[in-house]
Motif scaffolding. Structure first.
Motif, PDB file in Angstrom:
ATOM      1  N   TYR A  12      82.589  56.834 127.884  1.00  0.00           N
ATOM      2  CA  TYR A  12      82.177  57.717 128.970  1.00  0.00           C
ATOM      3  C   TYR A  12      83.321  58.401 129.707  1.00  0.00           C
ATOM      4  CZ  TYR A  12      77.384  56.200 128.311  1.00  0.00           C
ATOM      5  OH  TYR A  12      76.154  55.948 127.774  1.00  0.00           O
ATOM      6  N   PRO A  13      84.503  57.786 129.855  1.00  0.00           N
ATOM      7  CA  PRO A  13      85.589  58.510 130.529  1.00  0.00           C
ATOM      8  C   PRO A  13      86.032  59.773 129.784  1.00  0.00           C
ATOM      9  CG  PRO A  13      86.100  56.173 130.438  1.00  0.00           C
ATOM     10  CD  PRO A  13      84.872  56.384 129.604  1.00  0.00           C
ATOM     11  N   PHE A  14      85.645  59.914 128.534  1.00  0.00           N
ATOM     12  CA  PHE A  14      86.060  61.066 127.748  1.00  0.00           C
ATOM     13  C   PHE A  14      84.990  62.153 127.715  1.00  0.00           C
ATOM     14  CE2 PHE A  14      87.700  57.102 125.799  1.00  0.00           C
ATOM     15  CZ  PHE A  14      88.946  57.170 126.397  1.00  0.00           C
ATOM     16  N   VAL A  15      83.873  61.926 128.390  1.00  0.00           N
ATOM     17  CA  VAL A  15      82.778  62.893 128.431  1.00  0.00           C
ATOM     18  C   VAL A  15      83.025  63.866 129.585  1.00  0.00           C
ATOM     19  CG1 VAL A  15      80.294  63.200 128.752  1.00  0.00           C
ATOM     20  CG2 VAL A  15      81.147  61.213 127.494  1.00  0.00           C
ATOM     21  N   PRO A  16      83.120  65.156 129.302  1.00  0.00           N
ATOM     22  CA  PRO A  16      83.305  66.109 130.392  1.00  0.00           C
ATOM     23  C   PRO A  16      82.036  66.211 131.240  1.00  0.00           C
ATOM     24  CG  PRO A  16      82.937  67.277 128.353  1.00  0.00           C
ATOM     25  CD  PRO A  16      83.016  65.808 128.005  1.00  0.00           C
ATOM     26  N   GLN A  17      82.216  66.509 132.484  1.00  0.00           N
ATOM     27  CA  GLN A  17      81.080  66.656 133.390  1.00  0.00           C
ATOM     28  C   GLN A  17      80.695  68.133 133.470  1.00  0.00           C
ATOM     29  OE1 GLN A  17      79.525  63.935 134.834  1.00  0.00           O
ATOM     30  NE2 GLN A  17      80.900  62.919 133.393  1.00  0.00           N
ATOM     31  N   GLU A  63      66.776  83.100 143.664  1.00  0.00           N
ATOM     32  CA  GLU A  63      65.705  83.232 142.674  1.00  0.00           C
ATOM     33  C   GLU A  63      65.738  82.179 141.574  1.00  0.00           C
ATOM     34  OE1 GLU A  63      68.089  86.063 142.662  1.00  0.00           O
ATOM     35  OE2 GLU A  63      67.197  86.613 144.571  1.00  0.00           O
ATOM     36  N   PHE A  64      66.879  81.469 141.408  1.00  0.00           N
ATOM     37  CA  PHE A  64      66.984  80.557 140.273  1.00  0.00           C
ATOM     38  C   PHE A  64      68.107  79.551 140.476  1.00  0.00           C
ATOM     39  CE2 PHE A  64      69.357  84.445 139.365  1.00  0.00           C
ATOM     40  CZ  PHE A  64      70.627  83.928 139.173  1.00  0.00           C
ATOM     41  N   HIS A  65      68.126  78.555 139.590  1.00  0.00           N
ATOM     42  CA  HIS A  65      69.225  77.600 139.447  1.00  0.00           C
ATOM     43  C   HIS A  65      69.874  77.908 138.105  1.00  0.00           C
ATOM     44  CE1 HIS A  65      67.645  75.311 142.773  1.00  0.00           C
ATOM     45  NE2 HIS A  65      66.475  75.217 142.167  1.00  0.00           N
ATOM     46  N   ALA A  66      71.190  78.058 138.074  1.00  0.00           N
ATOM     47  CA  ALA A  66      71.909  78.367 136.840  1.00  0.00           C
ATOM     48  C   ALA A  66      72.704  77.143 136.401  1.00  0.00           C
ATOM     49  CB  ALA A  66      72.838  79.560 137.048  1.00  0.00           C
ATOM     50  N   ILE A  67      72.463  76.684 135.170  1.00  0.00           N
ATOM     51  CA  ILE A  67      73.141  75.510 134.628  1.00  0.00           C
ATOM     52  C   ILE A  67      73.945  75.925 133.403  1.00  0.00           C
ATOM     53  CG2 ILE A  67      72.814  73.228 133.598  1.00  0.00           C
ATOM     54  CD1 ILE A  67      70.171  73.086 135.160  1.00  0.00           C
ATOM     55  N   PRO A  68      75.259  75.638 133.380  1.00  0.00           N
ATOM     56  CA  PRO A  68      76.072  75.984 132.199  1.00  0.00           C
ATOM     57  C   PRO A  68      75.578  75.232 130.963  1.00  0.00           C
ATOM     58  CG  PRO A  68      77.441  75.239 134.024  1.00  0.00           C
ATOM     59  CD  PRO A  68      76.027  74.994 134.419  1.00  0.00           C
ATOM     60  N   VAL A  69      75.789  75.817 129.795  1.00  0.00           N
ATOM     61  CA  VAL A  69      75.302  75.194 128.560  1.00  0.00           C
ATOM     62  C   VAL A  69      76.384  74.444 127.795  1.00  0.00           C
ATOM     63  CG1 VAL A  69      73.412  76.826 128.273  1.00  0.00           C
ATOM     64  CG2 VAL A  69      75.607  77.272 127.181  1.00  0.00           C
ATOM     65  N   LEU A  70      77.651  74.647 128.131  1.00  0.00           N
ATOM     66  CA  LEU A  70      78.731  74.012 127.362  1.00  0.00           C
ATOM     67  C   LEU A  70      79.891  73.674 128.270  1.00  0.00           C
ATOM     68  CD1 LEU A  70      80.159  73.344 124.590  1.00  0.00           C
ATOM     69  CD2 LEU A  70      80.923  75.724 124.579  1.00  0.00           C
ATOM     70  N   CYS A  71      80.481  72.504 128.065  1.00  0.00           N
ATOM     71  CA  CYS A  71      81.769  72.174 128.664  1.00  0.00           C
ATOM     72  C   CYS A  71      82.539  71.331 127.648  1.00  0.00           C
ATOM     73  CB  CYS A  71      81.624  71.469 130.000  1.00  0.00           C
ATOM     74  SG  CYS A  71      80.810  69.893 129.974  1.00  0.00           S
ATOM     75  N   LEU A  72      83.858  71.382 127.741  1.00  0.00           N
ATOM     76  CA  LEU A  72      84.729  70.738 126.761  1.00  0.00           C
ATOM     77  C   LEU A  72      85.778  69.875 127.457  1.00  0.00           C
ATOM     78  CD1 LEU A  72      85.420  73.931 124.659  1.00  0.00           C
ATOM     79  CD2 LEU A  72      83.998  72.032 123.942  1.00  0.00           C
ATOM     80  N   GLN A  73      86.192  68.830 126.781  1.00  0.00           N
ATOM     81  CA  GLN A  73      87.315  68.020 127.240  1.00  0.00           C
ATOM     82  C   GLN A  73      88.179  67.674 126.038  1.00  0.00           C
ATOM     83  OE1 GLN A  73      86.641  64.848 130.050  1.00  0.00           O
ATOM     84  NE2 GLN A  73      88.239  63.589 129.150  1.00  0.00           N
TER      85      GLN A  73
END
Length: 182
Positions: free
Chosen positions: A123-128, A137-147
């Motif tokens: 889990y420490p290697f999982v990017p948040q 009008e909306f909530h925007a959630i990113p689809v990709l993150c990298l570590q």
């Protein structure tokens, strides 16, 4: 334990696309409720920490930026409208992918050994994922993150772990968009 060395947002290289909305179909919606893909890729990579930070990381950022130019949906966000409308993937100029560069002193050989492992040690290697952007009008959630995590062992070898956190359905749209442009 991973120590964060750098965090940045990678923008796609300039492209002709200023906005790209991708509506979801009825069959796409259930996939949004599946767990995101979290993939760990481990590599033995002989290099020093200064070389990694001064040469490899800038090349990685440039390469990621160029790649996002061709796969724009990977830099998009999922928009969840406040009304009861269907969610949609949307890219607008300025959207980016979160990249974290980290370092760990954990035993790389132990983590990659060919036997059952306790998942908690990864889990420490999982990017948040960055927090959702709240708009009227909306909530925007990113689809990709990298570590990218650099492991320095007691020997002269250096190891690298690349982890990506990706919303499932966006892969289909990135591939579909690339095929339609060729």
């Amino acid at each position: 334990m991973a120590t964060q060395l750098e965090h940045c947002e990678i923008l796609p290289s300039p492209a002709e696309v200023t906005e790209l909305p991708l509506p979801l179909t009825f069959l796409d919606i259930p996939w949004l409720y599946f767990h995101p893909i979290q993939r760990l890729l481990f590599y033995e990579f002989p290099c020093s920490k200064p070389y990694f930070l001064e040469t490899i990381v800038p090349n990685l950022k440039e390469s990621l930026s160029l790649t996002l130019k061709h796969y724009i949906p990977l830099a998009s966000n999922i928009l969840y409208p406040s009304s009861n409308e269907k969610p949609v993937f949307r890219y607008v100029v300025g959207d980016s992918v979160s990249l974290t560069i980290a370092e760990s002193s954990d035993n790389f050989n132990y983590l990659t050994a060919n036997y059952a492992q306790d998942a908690d040690q990864f889990y420490p290697f999982v990017p948040q994922l960055p927090p959702p952007k709240e708009e009227a009008e909306f909530h925007a959630i990113p689809v990709l993150c990298l570590q990218v995590t650099l492991y320095k062992t007691h020997s002269s070898s250096t190891f690298v772990c690349l982890l990506f956190y990706l919303i499932n359905k966006i892969i289909d749209y990135a591939t579909k968009n690339e095929k339609s442009q060729s």
